[in-house]
Design a protein around this motif. Structure first.
Motif, PDB file in Angstrom:
ATOM      1  N   GLY A 154       0.841  -1.197   0.000  1.00  0.00           N
ATOM      2  CA  GLY A 154       0.000   0.000   0.000  1.00  0.00           C
ATOM      3  C   GLY A 154       0.874   1.244   0.000  1.00  0.00           C
ATOM      4  N   ARG A 155       0.307   2.350   0.458  1.00  0.00           N
ATOM      5  CA  ARG A 155       1.090   3.582   0.518  1.00  0.00           C
ATOM      6  C   ARG A 155       1.786   3.645   1.870  1.00  0.00           C
ATOM      7  N   ARG A 156       3.034   3.213   1.887  1.00  0.00           N
ATOM      8  CA  ARG A 156       3.756   3.165   3.151  1.00  0.00           C
ATOM      9  C   ARG A 156       4.071   4.547   3.710  1.00  0.00           C
ATOM     10  N   GLU A 157       4.093   5.575   2.796  1.00  0.00           N
ATOM     11  CA  GLU A 157       4.486   6.916   3.250  1.00  0.00           C
ATOM     12  C   GLU A 157       3.567   7.402   4.371  1.00  0.00           C
ATOM     13  N   TRP A 158       2.239   7.333   4.150  1.00  0.00           N
ATOM     14  CA  TRP A 158       1.350   7.885   5.174  1.00  0.00           C
ATOM     15  C   TRP A 158       1.377   7.036   6.439  1.00  0.00           C
ATOM     16  N   MET A 159       1.631   5.757   6.274  1.00  0.00           N
ATOM     17  CA  MET A 159       1.670   4.883   7.465  1.00  0.00           C
ATOM     18  C   MET A 159       2.848   5.249   8.359  1.00  0.00           C
ATOM     19  N   ALA A 160       3.949   5.660   7.719  1.00  0.00           N
ATOM     20  CA  ALA A 160       5.195   5.884   8.452  1.00  0.00           C
ATOM     21  C   ALA A 160       5.029   6.944   9.535  1.00  0.00           C
ATOM     22  N   GLN A 161       4.196   7.941   9.268  1.00  0.00           N
ATOM     23  CA  GLN A 161       4.062   9.036  10.247  1.00  0.00           C
ATOM     24  C   GLN A 161       3.498   8.534  11.573  1.00  0.00           C
ATOM     25  N   TYR A 162       2.857   7.392  11.553  1.00  0.00           N
ATOM     26  CA  TYR A 162       2.293   6.869  12.796  1.00  0.00           C
ATOM     27  C   TYR A 162       3.248   5.925  13.519  1.00  0.00           C
ATOM     28  N   ALA A 163       4.429   5.801  12.986  1.00  0.00           N
ATOM     29  CA  ALA A 163       5.374   4.845  13.582  1.00  0.00           C
ATOM     30  C   ALA A 163       6.675   5.521  13.971  1.00  0.00           C
ATOM     31  N   GLN A 164       6.583   6.808  14.287  1.00  0.00           N
ATOM     32  CA  GLN A 164       7.825   7.537  14.548  1.00  0.00           C
ATOM     33  C   GLN A 164       8.270   7.520  16.006  1.00  0.00           C
ATOM     34  N   ASP A 165       7.367   7.129  16.884  1.00  0.00           N
ATOM     35  CA  ASP A 165       7.733   7.071  18.305  1.00  0.00           C
ATOM     36  C   ASP A 165       8.341   5.686  18.574  1.00  0.00           C
ATOM     37  N   GLU A 166       9.649   5.655  18.707  1.00  0.00           N
ATOM     38  CA  GLU A 166      10.322   4.347  18.777  1.00  0.00           C
ATOM     39  C   GLU A 166       9.943   3.544  20.003  1.00  0.00           C
ATOM     40  N   ALA A 167       9.788   4.253  21.130  1.00  0.00           N
ATOM     41  CA  ALA A 167       9.422   3.550  22.356  1.00  0.00           C
ATOM     42  C   ALA A 167       8.056   2.896  22.196  1.00  0.00           C
ATOM     43  N   ARG A 168       7.140   3.637  21.599  1.00  0.00           N
ATOM     44  CA  ARG A 168       5.804   3.070  21.379  1.00  0.00           C
ATOM     45  C   ARG A 168       5.870   1.874  20.440  1.00  0.00           C
ATOM     46  N   GLU A 169       6.662   2.003  19.388  1.00  0.00           N
ATOM     47  CA  GLU A 169       6.761   0.898  18.429  1.00  0.00           C
ATOM     48  C   GLU A 169       7.328  -0.354  19.096  1.00  0.00           C
ATOM     49  N   ARG A 170       8.281  -0.151  19.986  1.00  0.00           N
ATOM     50  CA  ARG A 170       8.822  -1.309  20.702  1.00  0.00           C
ATOM     51  C   ARG A 170       7.753  -1.934  21.598  1.00  0.00           C
ATOM     52  N   ARG A 171       7.022  -1.081  22.305  1.00  0.00           N
ATOM     53  CA  ARG A 171       5.983  -1.576  23.222  1.00  0.00           C
ATOM     54  C   ARG A 171       4.900  -2.336  22.463  1.00  0.00           C
ATOM     55  N   LEU A 172       4.571  -1.841  21.285  1.00  0.00           N
ATOM     56  CA  LEU A 172       3.470  -2.423  20.528  1.00  0.00           C
ATOM     57  C   LEU A 172       3.917  -3.471  19.523  1.00  0.00           C
ATOM     58  N   ALA A 173       5.217  -3.729  19.462  1.00  0.00           N
ATOM     59  CA  ALA A 173       5.729  -4.685  18.469  1.00  0.00           C
ATOM     60  C   ALA A 173       4.896  -5.955  18.485  1.00  0.00           C
ATOM     61  N   GLY A 174       4.484  -6.381  17.320  1.00  0.00           N
ATOM     62  CA  GLY A 174       3.631  -7.563  17.245  1.00  0.00           C
ATOM     63  C   GLY A 174       4.343  -8.834  17.674  1.00  0.00           C
ATOM     64  N   ASN A 175       3.551  -9.841  17.922  1.00  0.00           N
ATOM     65  CA  ASN A 175       4.090 -11.182  18.153  1.00  0.00           C
ATOM     66  C   ASN A 175       3.709 -12.012  16.935  1.00  0.00           C
ATOM     67  N   PRO A 176       4.670 -12.232  16.032  1.00  0.00           N
ATOM     68  CA  PRO A 176       4.305 -12.864  14.756  1.00  0.00           C
ATOM     69  C   PRO A 176       4.009 -14.359  14.857  1.00  0.00           C
ATOM     70  N   MET A 177       4.231 -14.954  16.020  1.00  0.00           N
ATOM     71  CA  MET A 177       3.924 -16.364  16.214  1.00  0.00           C
ATOM     72  C   MET A 177       4.578 -17.241  15.151  1.00  0.00           C
ATOM     73  N   GLY A 178       5.783 -16.909  14.797  1.00  0.00           N
ATOM     74  CA  GLY A 178       6.501 -17.752  13.840  1.00  0.00           C
ATOM     75  C   GLY A 178       6.478 -17.234  12.416  1.00  0.00           C
ATOM     76  N   ALA A 179       5.627 -16.254  12.140  1.00  0.00           N
ATOM     77  CA  ALA A 179       5.629 -15.678  10.788  1.00  0.00           C
ATOM     78  C   ALA A 179       6.866 -14.805  10.625  1.00  0.00           C
ATOM     79  N   SER A 180       7.258 -14.557   9.383  1.00  0.00           N
ATOM     80  CA  SER A 180       8.413 -13.683   9.110  1.00  0.00           C
ATOM     81  C   SER A 180       7.983 -12.657   8.083  1.00  0.00           C
ATOM     82  N   ILE A 181       7.405 -11.596   8.561  1.00  0.00           N
ATOM     83  CA  ILE A 181       6.868 -10.567   7.670  1.00  0.00           C
ATOM     84  C   ILE A 181       7.912  -9.469   7.514  1.00  0.00           C
ATOM     85  N   PRO A 182       8.402  -9.269   6.290  1.00  0.00           N
ATOM     86  CA  PRO A 182       9.420  -8.223   6.115  1.00  0.00           C
ATOM     87  C   PRO A 182       8.797  -6.835   6.220  1.00  0.00           C
TER      88      PRO A 182
END
Lengths: 614, 614
Positions: A154-182
């Protein structure tokens, strides 16, 4: 109502755009790789872009004529590969539309209406294999793979603005349960996933109208909606609008489960007008051809049906080849026995002849057909449990192991394959199901119906199953087959289809967020931000169903001024907690933090001495 | 519409029995311990008995007059303990019904209508402590505890017939995720759970009409429905029927979240007519008393409000005592700040005065009031996340740790306590939430709102949150606060309340099944058996909403004959898979198994040689 009236009704396809939405296209390395997105314009100037399954129907620039079908997306790509040939195709048989067409005049009319949709089929040239898996294994990146990559990103540009807080991104990091999503899906990644069988791109060469999409655990979780006529009700006209309606709300795939009259003609209409992959269960039609008598089925009739449907452009076939003679007795002690239609048909055949299933015995013959058209397997779970108390039993898992073996046979032929799963599974048994499937079926994509987590909710099984679907989606299922509120009770109508799809969009999205699919959370963030900013219209428009959200809001606060009011009906103007939060921010900016730290130092002198109980 | 017409409408309470259902009572060791159950008569002669929250309203033998209130269930038990005294009680104040009652005549009329519901309150005699926890710690089994034990067990006899297949029971054995649910709940077990704080029985001595129930992870998962008027809409008459409506569909608890006019009078009506525990958020009323200006709140006004509500019979108070001054700045960087109304009121107060919360400072004073009436704490999560991206942050967990400390203070006073939880939590972060709560709050019952797993489903948040609710219920949450389709958008109407409750009954039941609550699965089994036997009427009647199930069925197959037909609209007569299963059983009985085994021996000669890919 006579037929022409019905057609008039059909032509009133649902074509309105979603509010504030524009259909745009992402262009790939070549101008004819044009991937649709829906761009939602927010009142603050932001643009939010979402995955779009609705096809040309929501593009005001597209001219649609259901009697002519959709324009070809992939025709030039297929032709350019030079490994196919156009041929006369199988001759249509009287029985193709079933044995129960009481009204010959009506069928003749339907066929005439559908006449312009007839295409001469293509197939692989002698000795060629035209599956996406075959190309992938040879290292080729097809336009379909590039299309899928663009679509998943999709359009990754607009998504990126919501992922700029690194601490939040770490806290919310998904649990891929074995998946490997690049982080970014490349066309090469798509190719590699298809090559190793972990994803499929269902795309029959006779369905050039399809907008390619991928089903695999390292891609977005997809959903499937079932439509179809039946022996009891329904008509062709309704089915086509059902398709348009289903993809409007987000169905990534549609299965045509017609079992009644006019099956062949219905299918022509659906496929020629479908931008999403269409799946079928060919044994349903084969059974119609033998008058509904399971024991009269033969390999020859089944084979002929496969060719018939492959020529029409069906993208995947549910084949219940895992219902082996030796497993049938395992279902005898169950509470609800065999509940899969396909499974029970095959069980009946096996019992009547006391022979191994002809689907199992002819599996390689089936592969030979599939690879000539790039029809994908959806290996059916004919022995899936029909209630919680039959979940994860030996019948289910014996069949699953066989499906794993058949997957490897299919892969030997480079035939794309996914695996169908239950059904009915209590929450605590879902993980075991997923683990068993991944192990047994070598990570071939899992495609589950629900599962329903309880059995006491007739009328609400879309909810009882959305719970299980969200969980199993998180754990690794690649596509979720929807369940409507009518499950177990009757045939879904227009609103039931919508209710089922939205429940499953919720489940699939919850799974994407939990897995940590990059960008999945951005839409949630944009909506939450709109909520916090009291941008009501944006809040509605970013939701899965803007119209209903706005309608619910307006029931309590109908005035237009309430759309910009800094409060809502839950609390009224005085209590608004979000308003107070804005004051918190001002306060924090005034040095709240320093004062708070200072305050902590005096905490020991507080009124309440904290004395844990011994 | 003028007031008398509204009353006329109110008296048309929903009182019909559910189809084929009879209200019966299980009698305990004394004749006045009479626990309601709903017995459903099946067409095959079987009786299925289910937990019943609907109170006397569904008992045709009960005479109901909302102006007089329900008969006392517990009055004699309370009196017999000899540790309470009846007293004049606090004098009603003009402000008790809020500062916004424009229509004095109308309020006077409402108060007159409610006059017969006035009771002189009781309280603990000087020095006494009348909480269930206090009795429990002293080893006393109260009638309330016995009542709860009977209620949790229900009629175990009919359930047992569905648990006779040992292999199946082993396969389906729940995963209790750390809970320890005994096979049979004894009154002593209830006592022990209450004594150690792992369960509460919310039962104010001024609410003798309540039918006792327990909230704890070793009991059935309960659900709470919120009702309440508001500054914008609603009226008292609507609220009482909302209560009756909510408990009809299965609400175990109801919170009266009124914030608008006539709060005190509304509460009299609700409590006197409620067989389920009623919770409130006293700060809402206190704020009304100070004209909606948070900074004008004082401990004295709040304290007076607690006494006022305790005397009326509120069973649990949400108290946001964990919103400490030092935590407020932690919310400044959030996407949606503070979304709890109570939390934001206290935050505003703390900021305005730059002082520690008076709720925190006066926590032991609050305990002193609670134990005089046996009001339970529901320690509010004023800093819960308002969107997925604020989930599990430091503000939330700092407050949770404080709630854990306060739990131990409450327990020192033998005050029953549960802990409120989020809110908005993606699936993969739910387990961490639960683990943190169990550890931090010493297994005090967790009472969560949802949590919502995604934010893009306005209009469908009952579904987005039922997913989270089911999961957190399985993992240990004792009570789930419902979310309706109107969440974030507007005030729920009658149908929204029902939709929210049913979604949450599904979530709670899915949790019970997953935990392996003994007997939980029996109703599913009975329904699945009815489904398999084509006992349509039984299938409808065993569901959570018989009327809707039947209506959905009848839309496709309206004829009465279809209710006994051995097929349904999904497949029609020819395809019916369940019918075929019956043939499988006959076949199996004819020695299928032996033949299958023999067949397996010849498997090597099958047409398809299984050759796994290297």
């Amino acid at each position: 109502m006579n037929a022409p009236d019905k057609f008039a009704q059909l032509l009133a396809l649902t074509r309105e755009s979603f509010p504030a939405s524009t259909k745009n296209y992402l262009t790939g390395s070549r101008p004819d790789v044009r991937v649709p997105v829906r761009d939602i314009a927010l009142t603050n100037g932001e643009q939010v872009s979402v995955y779009d399954t609705s096809g040309p129907y929501t593009d005001p620039a597209a001219e649609i004529d259901v009697r002519k079908g959709l324009p070809s997306v992939r025709g030039a790509w297929i032709e350019a590969r030079g490994d196919t040939e156009r041929y006369e195709g199988r001759k249509q048989q009287a029985l193709d539309d079933g044995s129960k067409s009481e009204d010959a005049a009506r069928l003749a009319l339907l066929r005439t209406e559908a006449a312009a949709l007839q295409r001469k089929p293509v197939r692989a040239r002698s000795g060629a294999n035209v599956t996406q898996m075959h190309y992938a294994k040879r290292g080729i990146v097809t336009p379909e793979m590039e299309y899928v990559a663009l679509r998943e990103n999709g359009r990754r540009e607009w998504m990126a603005q919501y992922a700029q807080d690194e601490a939040r991104e770490r806290r919310l990091a998904g649990n891929p349960m074995g998946a490997s999503i690049p982080k970014i899906i490349t066309p090469e990644f798509v190719r590699d996933e298809v090559a190793r069988g972990r994803a499929i791109i269902p795309a029959n060469i006779n369905h050039p109208e399809v907008e390619p999409m991928a089903i695999g655990r390292n891609f977005k979780v997809k959903i499937n909606a079932n439509i179809g006529n039946s022996a009891v009700t329904s008509s062709i006209e309704e089915e086509v609008e059902k398709l348009v309606w289903a993809i409007r709300w987000g169905a990534d795939n549609v299965m045509d489960l017609s079992t009644g009259k006019n099956i062949h003609t219905t299918r022509d209409w659906i496929i020629r007008n479908s931008p999403v992959p269409i799946g079928t269960v060919p044994i349903y039609q084969a059974l119609e051809k033998v008058g509904g008598i399971a024991e009269d089925l033969t390999w020859e009739i089944f084979r002929d049906t496969l060719v018939e449907q492959a020529e029409q452009g069906v993208d995947y076939f549910t084949i219940h080849a895992g219902v082996r003679l030796a497993y049938i007795h395992l279902t005898a002690a169950r509470r609800t026995g065999i509940v899969s239609r396909g499974g029970s048909i095959m069980a009946k055949w096996c019992m009547a002849h006391h022979r191994e299933s002809f689907l199992y015995e002819h599996f390689e013959d089936i592969c030979d057909i599939m690879k000539q058209y790039d029809v994908s397997f959806s290996l059916g779970d004919g022995l899936r449990p029909g209630c919680a108390s039959d979940a994860n039993d030996e019948a289910q898992f014996a069949e699953l192991r066989t499906l794993g073996e058949l997957t490897q046979v299919a892969w030997k032929h480079d035939v794309q394959t996914m695996i169908e799963g239950p059904g009915h599974v209590p929450m605590h048994m879902i993980q075991a199901n997923m683990t068993e499937q991944l192990k047994t079926c070598h990570e071939a994509p899992f495609y589950t119906l629900g599962p329903l987590t309880i059995d006491i909710a007739p009328g609400y099984d879309h909810i009882a199953s959305a719970i299980g679907a969200a969980m199993i989606g998180w754990m690794g299922t690649a596509m979720l087959c929807y369940v409507t509120p009518k499950e177990h009770l009757g045939l879904p109508d227009r609103d039931d289809v919508k209710q089922g799809i939205i429940a499953y969009k919720i489940a699939a999205h919850a799974a994407d967020v939990a897995k940590g699919h990059p960008g999945a959370r951005a839409r949630d963030d944009a909506l939450s931000q709109a909520r916090f900013d009291f941008r009501w219209q944006d809040q509605f428009n970013l939701g899965l169903d803007p119209e209903t959200a706005q309608q619910y809001h307006d029931e309590t606060l109908p005035k237009d001024s309430a759309k910009v009011a800094h409060f809502c009906s839950m609390c009224g103007p005085k209590f608004c907690s979000m308003k107070i939060t804005q004051e918190v921010r001002e306060f924090a900016a005034q040095g709240m933090q320093e004062k708070a730290v200072e305050f902590r130092g005096t905490g020991g002198e507080l009124y309440v001495p904290i004395q844990p109980i011994a």
